[in-house]
Design an enzyme around this catalytic site. Structure first.
Site, PDB file in Angstrom:
ATOM      1  N   GLY A   1       0.773  -1.236   0.000  1.00  0.00           N
ATOM      2  CA  GLY A   1       0.000   0.000   0.000  1.00  0.00           C
ATOM      3  C   GLY A   1       0.802   1.282   0.000  1.00  0.00           C
ATOM      4  O   GLY A   1       0.235   2.353   0.198  1.00  0.00           O
TER       5      GLY A   1
ATOM      6  N   TRP B   1       2.311   2.901  -2.526  1.00  0.00           N
ATOM      7  CA  TRP B   1       1.931   3.796  -3.623  1.00  0.00           C
ATOM      8  C   TRP B   1       0.526   4.350  -3.412  1.00  0.00           C
ATOM      9  O   TRP B   1       0.253   5.498  -3.770  1.00  0.00           O
ATOM     10  CB  TRP B   1       2.047   3.057  -4.960  1.00  0.00           C
ATOM     11  CG  TRP B   1       3.454   3.063  -5.485  1.00  0.00           C
ATOM     12  CD1 TRP B   1       4.601   3.096  -4.757  1.00  0.00           C
ATOM     13  CD2 TRP B   1       3.869   3.050  -6.857  1.00  0.00           C
ATOM     14  NE1 TRP B   1       5.696   3.097  -5.574  1.00  0.00           N
ATOM     15  CE2 TRP B   1       5.280   3.058  -6.866  1.00  0.00           C
ATOM     16  CE3 TRP B   1       3.189   2.999  -8.061  1.00  0.00           C
ATOM     17  CZ2 TRP B   1       6.025   3.047  -8.054  1.00  0.00           C
ATOM     18  CZ3 TRP B   1       3.927   2.976  -9.247  1.00  0.00           C
ATOM     19  CH2 TRP B   1       5.330   3.009  -9.243  1.00  0.00           C
TER      20      TRP B   1
ATOM     21  N   ASP C   1      -5.454  -5.610  -5.474  1.00  0.00           N
ATOM     22  CA  ASP C   1      -4.417  -6.623  -5.265  1.00  0.00           C
ATOM     23  C   ASP C   1      -5.080  -7.941  -4.897  1.00  0.00           C
ATOM     24  O   ASP C   1      -6.174  -7.965  -4.318  1.00  0.00           O
ATOM     25  CB  ASP C   1      -3.451  -6.206  -4.157  1.00  0.00           C
ATOM     26  CG  ASP C   1      -2.111  -6.933  -4.252  1.00  0.00           C
ATOM     27  OD1 ASP C   1      -1.114  -6.293  -4.632  1.00  0.00           O
ATOM     28  OD2 ASP C   1      -2.063  -8.139  -3.959  1.00  0.00           O
TER      29      ASP C   1
ATOM     30  N   ASP D   1      -8.381  -9.964  -9.048  1.00  0.00           N
ATOM     31  CA  ASP D   1      -7.406 -10.356 -10.053  1.00  0.00           C
ATOM     32  C   ASP D   1      -7.436  -9.339 -11.196  1.00  0.00           C
ATOM     33  O   ASP D   1      -8.493  -9.081 -11.779  1.00  0.00           O
ATOM     34  CB  ASP D   1      -7.757 -11.755 -10.566  1.00  0.00           C
ATOM     35  CG  ASP D   1      -6.695 -12.343 -11.471  1.00  0.00           C
ATOM     36  OD1 ASP D   1      -5.823 -11.588 -11.936  1.00  0.00           O
ATOM     37  OD2 ASP D   1      -6.739 -13.562 -11.713  1.00  0.00           O
TER      38      ASP D   1
ATOM     39  N   ASP E   1       3.095  -1.050  -9.418  1.00  0.00           N
ATOM     40  CA  ASP E   1       4.437  -1.351  -8.918  1.00  0.00           C
ATOM     41  C   ASP E   1       4.592  -2.855  -8.684  1.00  0.00           C
ATOM     42  O   ASP E   1       5.418  -3.289  -7.892  1.00  0.00           O
ATOM     43  CB  ASP E   1       4.705  -0.581  -7.609  1.00  0.00           C
ATOM     44  CG  ASP E   1       6.157  -0.663  -7.182  1.00  0.00           C
ATOM     45  OD1 ASP E   1       7.032  -0.708  -8.060  1.00  0.00           O
ATOM     46  OD2 ASP E   1       6.413  -0.693  -5.956  1.00  0.00           O
TER      47      ASP E   1
ATOM     48  N   LYS F   1       6.174  -0.689 -13.391  1.00  0.00           N
ATOM     49  CA  LYS F   1       7.533  -1.214 -13.248  1.00  0.00           C
ATOM     50  C   LYS F   1       7.877  -2.089 -14.439  1.00  0.00           C
ATOM     51  O   LYS F   1       7.029  -2.805 -14.971  1.00  0.00           O
ATOM     52  CB  LYS F   1       7.649  -2.019 -11.953  1.00  0.00           C
ATOM     53  CG  LYS F   1       9.023  -2.636 -11.725  1.00  0.00           C
ATOM     54  CD  LYS F   1       9.076  -3.396 -10.411  1.00  0.00           C
ATOM     55  CE  LYS F   1       8.999  -2.448  -9.233  1.00  0.00           C
ATOM     56  NZ  LYS F   1       9.193  -3.171  -7.943  1.00  0.00           N
TER      57      LYS F   1
END
Length: 330
Positions: free
Chosen positions: A53, A55, A79, A95, A120, A160
């Site tokens: 958590g 970000w 998530d 998902d 991320d 990322k």
């Protein structure tokens, strides 16, 4: 090693605890924002692969306080893992490869699309670089796929990326959907890591493109009207180092006392993990409950391998049962 050793080895880990961030990765998003002004004019933001958590914390602090318009800003964190609640952040445990997750995000935005999507997410690295790069690429494509469902035209996507030998395939994929793609390396990201972040601005999908979770993205073929890319396959995007050069070096070891006259005090992590996959193993180890698989009992040994009379009357016979040896007296 003591609990303060990581504070010396990783300065951003230490600063994250002192400033109340859940993870050191918060500084990566902050430094990206310093360079690209990601949060300017954002009213609806999505954080994919959000746990633990950090970000989402950055989004909440930066967006919720902008001009005092707290109620107008909406942040959705997604998530698979459970995440501790955050003020002002709507959490979805779902998902990112499912259409239902995208639909739930839009429902929280009351039918409107997001201005900003960040991700991320990263796999549990194995140390086998080719495998790690492949899995990370698939994770990024999954994030991009759900982004095409929820991002508004002209929106921004940050994710990322592992800069491996085949990273140009990902760049070419992103260039199809965004007018501007930049690869950035924040100061808080270790130089020894192949980790970087793609900042994609100006979302503009191909004309007639319909988002579909079943589409494999890397084939560059979305419908009967979309064929393979024309021209050279190699795509080069700008690379930018983010963060003040006078900032802390993420690869350097620093003393515990950073400033003269300011004594070091250990600070525990802001938020411990919730139900991590290694929780049971840690409990067993802490309570000395880890053991080898038990071997057969004496009765089982006697049944399967009956002993002769000479063995029974010998002064001592050792029968291994697990990790113990049983002595049989005459």
């Amino acid at each position: 090693m003591g609990r303060s050793s990581k504070d010396k080895r990783d300065i951003y880990y230490r600063l994250a605890k002192e400033e109340g961030w859940r993870a050191r990765s918060a500084f990566k998003l902050l430094q990206l924002d310093e360079e690209f002004q990601l949060f300017q004019g954002v009213q609806r933001a999505v954080d994919l692969c959000a746990a633990p958590g950090s970000w989402s914390q950055v989004l909440s602090r930066k967006l919720k306080g902008t001009n005092g318009k707290i109620s107008e800003v909406k942040i959705v964190a997604v998530d698979l893992q459970a995440m501790a609640p955050l003020p002002g952040v709507i959490q979805i445990q779902g998902d990112i490869t499912k259409v239902s997750t995208a639909q739930e995000i839009i429902r929280h935005f009351e039918g409107q699309a997001a201005d900003l999507v960040v991700c991320d997410g990263a796999p549990d690295v194995t140390g086998l670089h080719d495998i790690d790069e492949y899995i990370q690429a698939q994770l990024l494509l999954a994030a991009l796929n759900i982004t095409t469902h929820v991002l508004k035209s002209g929106g921004t996507f940050v994710a990322k990326i592992f800069r491996g030998k085949d990273v140009t395939l990902l760049y070419s994929q992103l260039k199809i959907f965004f007018r501007e793609v930049t690869c950035a390396k924040p100061r808080s990201s270790r130089n020894s890591s192949i980790e970087a972040f793609v900042v994609c601005r100006g979302y503009s999908p191909p004309e007639g493109y319909v988002p579909n979770m079943s589409n494999p993205l890397l084939d560059h073929c979305y419908d009967v009207d979309f064929n393979q890319l024309e021209g050279p396959n190699r795509v080069i995007v700008p690379f930018l180092a983010c963060g003040d050069l006078s900032a802390y070096d993420s690869d350097q070891t620093y003393p515990l006392q950073l400033e003269p006259g300011k004594e070091y005090t250990y600070v525990p992590p802001t938020q411990p993990p919730i139900c991590p996959p290694y929780q049971e193993a840690c409990f067993l180890k802490k309570n000395n409950l880890l053991s080898k698989e038990k071997g057969p009992t004496l009765s089982e040994v006697s049944t399967e391998h009956p002993m002769s009379t000479s063995e029974l009357v010998s002064p001592e016979t050792h029968v291994e049962a697990g990790v113990e040896a049983l002595v049989i007296a005459p």
